[in-house]
Motif scaffolding. Sequence first.
Motif, PDB file in Angstrom:
ATOM      1  N   ILE A  91       0.856  -1.189   0.000  1.00 41.17           N
ATOM      2  CA  ILE A  91       0.000   0.000   0.000  1.00 41.17           C
ATOM      3  C   ILE A  91       0.887   1.231   0.000  1.00 41.17           C
ATOM      4  O   ILE A  91       1.755   1.379   0.868  1.00 41.17           O
ATOM      5  N   LEU A  92       0.696   2.111  -0.973  1.00 44.58           N
ATOM      6  CA  LEU A  92       1.444   3.358  -1.070  1.00 44.58           C
ATOM      7  C   LEU A  92       0.561   4.510  -0.625  1.00 44.58           C
ATOM      8  O   LEU A  92      -0.580   4.632  -1.073  1.00 44.58           O
ATOM      9  N   ILE A  93       1.077   5.356   0.258  1.00 41.54           N
ATOM     10  CA  ILE A  93       0.342   6.514   0.763  1.00 41.54           C
ATOM     11  C   ILE A  93       1.139   7.772   0.438  1.00 41.54           C
ATOM     12  O   ILE A  93       2.250   7.957   0.937  1.00 41.54           O
ATOM     13  N   THR A  94       0.597   8.632  -0.414  1.00 46.08           N
ATOM     14  CA  THR A  94       1.246   9.925  -0.653  1.00 46.08           C
ATOM     15  C   THR A  94       0.797  10.898   0.430  1.00 46.08           C
ATOM     16  O   THR A  94      -0.277  10.753   1.012  1.00 46.08           O
ATOM     17  N   GLY A  95       1.630  11.887   0.700  1.00 50.51           N
ATOM     18  CA  GLY A  95       1.273  12.859   1.736  1.00 50.51           C
ATOM     19  C   GLY A  95       1.273  12.257   3.126  1.00 50.51           C
ATOM     20  O   GLY A  95       0.528  12.704   4.007  1.00 50.51           O
ATOM     21  N   ALA A  96       2.112  11.254   3.350  1.00 48.69           N
ATOM     22  CA  ALA A  96       2.117  10.550   4.639  1.00 48.69           C
ATOM     23  C   ALA A  96       2.730  11.367   5.767  1.00 48.69           C
ATOM     24  O   ALA A  96       2.713  10.929   6.919  1.00 48.69           O
ATOM     25  N   THR A  97       3.244  12.541   5.465  1.00 50.92           N
ATOM     26  CA  THR A  97       3.745  13.433   6.519  1.00 50.92           C
ATOM     27  C   THR A  97       2.663  14.393   6.995  1.00 50.92           C
ATOM     28  O   THR A  97       2.838  15.085   7.993  1.00 50.92           O
ATOM     29  N   GLY A  98       1.546  14.445   6.286  1.00 50.51           N
ATOM     30  CA  GLY A  98       0.482  15.383   6.617  1.00 50.51           C
ATOM     31  C   GLY A  98      -0.472  14.861   7.678  1.00 50.51           C
ATOM     32  O   GLY A  98      -0.378  13.702   8.114  1.00 50.51           O
ATOM     33  N   LEU A  99      -1.401  15.692   8.067  1.00 48.48           N
ATOM     34  CA  LEU A  99      -2.345  15.368   9.131  1.00 48.48           C
ATOM     35  C   LEU A  99      -3.121  14.089   8.821  1.00 48.48           C
ATOM     36  O   LEU A  99      -3.154  13.152   9.629  1.00 48.48           O
ATOM     37  N   LEU A 100      -3.753  14.035   7.665  1.00 49.34           N
ATOM     38  CA  LEU A 100      -4.514  12.851   7.287  1.00 49.34           C
ATOM     39  C   LEU A 100      -3.595  11.705   6.895  1.00 49.34           C
ATOM     40  O   LEU A 100      -3.836  10.551   7.268  1.00 49.34           O
ATOM     41  N   GLY A 101      -2.549  12.004   6.151  1.00 53.92           N
ATOM     42  CA  GLY A 101      -1.635  10.953   5.695  1.00 53.92           C
ATOM     43  C   GLY A 101      -1.008  10.173   6.836  1.00 53.92           C
ATOM     44  O   GLY A 101      -0.865   8.939   6.751  1.00 53.92           O
ATOM     45  N   ARG A 102      -0.639  10.849   7.909  1.00 52.32           N
ATOM     46  CA  ARG A 102      -0.056  10.157   9.064  1.00 52.32           C
ATOM     47  C   ARG A 102      -1.053   9.177   9.668  1.00 52.32           C
ATOM     48  O   ARG A 102      -0.705   8.058  10.056  1.00 52.32           O
ATOM     49  N   ARG A 127       9.215  17.134   4.600  1.00 51.59           N
ATOM     50  CA  ARG A 127       9.209  16.626   5.980  1.00 51.59           C
ATOM     51  C   ARG A 127       9.461  15.120   6.067  1.00 51.59           C
ATOM     52  O   ARG A 127       9.421  14.555   7.159  1.00 51.59           O
ATOM     53  N   ALA A 128       9.708  14.479   4.953  1.00 51.97           N
ATOM     54  CA  ALA A 128       9.838  13.018   4.955  1.00 51.97           C
ATOM     55  C   ALA A 128      11.125  12.565   5.639  1.00 51.97           C
ATOM     56  O   ALA A 128      12.218  13.007   5.296  1.00 51.97           O
ATOM     57  N   GLN A 129      10.966  11.695   6.628  1.00 48.05           N
ATOM     58  CA  GLN A 129      12.092  11.071   7.313  1.00 48.05           C
ATOM     59  C   GLN A 129      11.803   9.578   7.434  1.00 48.05           C
ATOM     60  O   GLN A 129      10.651   9.165   7.526  1.00 48.05           O
ATOM     61  N   ALA A 130      12.867   8.773   7.439  1.00 49.68           N
ATOM     62  CA  ALA A 130      12.714   7.324   7.516  1.00 49.68           C
ATOM     63  C   ALA A 130      11.807   6.942   8.675  1.00 49.68           C
ATOM     64  O   ALA A 130      11.870   7.559   9.749  1.00 49.68           O
ATOM     65  N   PRO A 131      10.890   5.986   8.458  1.00 47.00           N
ATOM     66  CA  PRO A 131      10.805   5.078   7.310  1.00 47.00           C
ATOM     67  C   PRO A 131      10.071   5.641   6.103  1.00 47.00           C
ATOM     68  O   PRO A 131       9.936   4.933   5.100  1.00 47.00           O
ATOM     69  N   LEU A 132       9.574   6.883   6.166  1.00 47.62           N
ATOM     70  CA  LEU A 132       8.925   7.472   4.997  1.00 47.62           C
ATOM     71  C   LEU A 132       9.959   7.761   3.921  1.00 47.62           C
ATOM     72  O   LEU A 132      11.140   7.983   4.202  1.00 47.62           O
ATOM     73  N   TYR A 175      -9.581  17.325  11.546  1.00 48.53           N
ATOM     74  CA  TYR A 175      -8.755  17.610  12.717  1.00 48.53           C
ATOM     75  C   TYR A 175      -8.232  16.285  13.254  1.00 48.53           C
ATOM     76  O   TYR A 175      -8.677  15.205  12.849  1.00 48.53           O
ATOM     77  N   GLY A 176      -7.243  16.354  14.130  1.00 49.31           N
ATOM     78  CA  GLY A 176      -6.666  15.138  14.693  1.00 49.31           C
ATOM     79  C   GLY A 176      -5.387  15.467  15.437  1.00 49.31           C
ATOM     80  O   GLY A 176      -5.135  16.628  15.784  1.00 49.31           O
ATOM     81  N   GLU A 177      -4.584  14.440  15.684  1.00 57.70           N
ATOM     82  CA  GLU A 177      -3.315  14.640  16.399  1.00 57.70           C
ATOM     83  C   GLU A 177      -2.364  15.452  15.528  1.00 57.70           C
ATOM     84  O   GLU A 177      -1.975  15.015  14.446  1.00 57.70           O
ATOM     85  N   VAL A 178      -2.000  16.626  16.007  1.00 53.74           N
ATOM     86  CA  VAL A 178      -1.193  17.551  15.201  1.00 53.74           C
ATOM     87  C   VAL A 178       0.238  17.636  15.715  1.00 53.74           C
ATOM     88  O   VAL A 178       0.520  17.369  16.882  1.00 53.74           O
ATOM     89  N   GLU A 179       1.141  18.026  14.832  1.00 56.40           N
ATOM     90  CA  GLU A 179       2.529  18.286  15.222  1.00 56.40           C
ATOM     91  C   GLU A 179       2.670  19.711  15.754  1.00 56.40           C
ATOM     92  O   GLU A 179       3.581  20.008  16.519  1.00 56.40           O
ATOM     93  N   TYR A 180       1.771  20.588  15.335  1.00 56.36           N
ATOM     94  CA  TYR A 180       1.716  21.966  15.838  1.00 56.36           C
ATOM     95  C   TYR A 180       0.280  22.452  15.612  1.00 56.36           C
ATOM     96  O   TYR A 180      -0.418  21.983  14.697  1.00 56.36           O
ATOM     97  N   LEU A 181      -0.210  23.337  16.439  1.00 56.99           N
ATOM     98  CA  LEU A 181      -1.620  23.713  16.430  1.00 56.99           C
ATOM     99  C   LEU A 181      -2.098  24.273  15.094  1.00 56.99           C
ATOM    100  O   LEU A 181      -3.239  24.051  14.689  1.00 56.99           O
ATOM    101  N   ALA A 182      -1.232  24.978  14.388  1.00 56.17           N
ATOM    102  CA  ALA A 182      -1.641  25.589  13.125  1.00 56.17           C
ATOM    103  C   ALA A 182      -1.720  24.578  11.984  1.00 56.17           C
ATOM    104  O   ALA A 182      -2.045  24.955  10.853  1.00 56.17           O
ATOM    105  N   GLU A 183      -1.456  23.302  12.274  1.00 64.39           N
ATOM    106  CA  GLU A 183      -1.443  22.309  11.202  1.00 64.39           C
ATOM    107  C   GLU A 183      -2.839  22.057  10.635  1.00 64.39           C
ATOM    108  O   GLU A 183      -2.975  21.670   9.480  1.00 64.39           O
ATOM    109  N   SER A 184      -3.876  22.243  11.421  1.00 64.40           N
ATOM    110  CA  SER A 184      -5.227  22.037  10.902  1.00 64.40           C
ATOM    111  C   SER A 184      -6.059  23.295  11.103  1.00 64.40           C
ATOM    112  O   SER A 184      -5.795  24.101  11.999  1.00 64.40           O
ATOM    113  N   ALA A 185      -7.082  23.446  10.250  1.00 61.25           N
ATOM    114  CA  ALA A 185      -7.958  24.613  10.334  1.00 61.25           C
ATOM    115  C   ALA A 185      -8.817  24.594  11.588  1.00 61.25           C
ATOM    116  O   ALA A 185      -9.446  25.595  11.924  1.00 61.25           O
TER     117      ALA A 185
END
Length: 292
Positions: free
Chosen positions: A3-14, A36-41, A160-170
């Motif tokens: 399974i390939l997921i593009t945008g896996a560093t983003g809010l939904l992708g993660r 923002r891609a870091q291993a294993p991404l 919305y969901g678990e964010v890396e920083y508050l401004a990540e989601s509207a």
Amino acid sequence: MSILITGATGLLGRAIYAQCQAQFPTLDIIGTGFSRAQAPLVQLDLNDAAAVRAFFAKYQPSVVIHAAAERKPDVCENDPEQTLALNVETSRLLAELCHEQQSRLFFISTDYVFDGKNAPYAENATPNPLNFYGKSKMMAEQAIVAINPSHTIIRVPVLYGEVEYLAESAVTVIAQQIQQNPQSSHDHWAVRYPTHVADVAQTIADLIALPAAQSAGIFHVSDSQAMTKYDMACVIAAALGQNASSLVAVPEPTQSAARPYNCALKDTRLKQLGIVHSRKFDVAIQQIITRS
């Protein structure tokens, strides 16, 4: 199978990446990102068609979940060329590659393909976007269907969901605005349906587990709690221990890119399949803010 997921560093992708790892432990789950891609991404520039083709040939995914996109309406309005490149042309390319290799494509679209005048919208409702973001997603949907109508289109509302920083989601950015100014102003005009990314991810994983014929076409994934951003702000202020009465309700739209009034999505097809995932906004947002 992979399974390939593009945008896996983003809010939904993660959330999708984590859900697929949990639900399909025997499969190879490949997540891509860019800056923002870091291993294993894996780092992949989706605007580089040759790189995308080479990546696809190397990994030969059985399922592709295309979650990468430019999602900010005001950014899309101000940079239509880049928006078309990422939101439309990349989606077209992935649809072609999936069709060539008989892979299943799950494309993440938006409720903004509708004008907000005739809610709630069924899966077969006719799109009529008001802003360039919605238009780009409509164009991507049309391109994908033209290549293979058996591909899957997932329309979602504000997330919305678990964010890396508050401004990540509207949604969570509202908490930042309140922290910076307890008397901040918030839109009290547009009706929205905030939906947790974990519920969207679970829904997509459930669809992947079905035979391809059952997951073909358009699906609407949305929670059912109607809220303006001011309504959300009141809930968030309470979660922050602040007085919501100090907040200012703005009764008309203020953004540069037009927003639809109410784009409620009917999830008829999912309910027919018995796939329903939702949660209470006040409980979920408090958990997120507490951990952020």
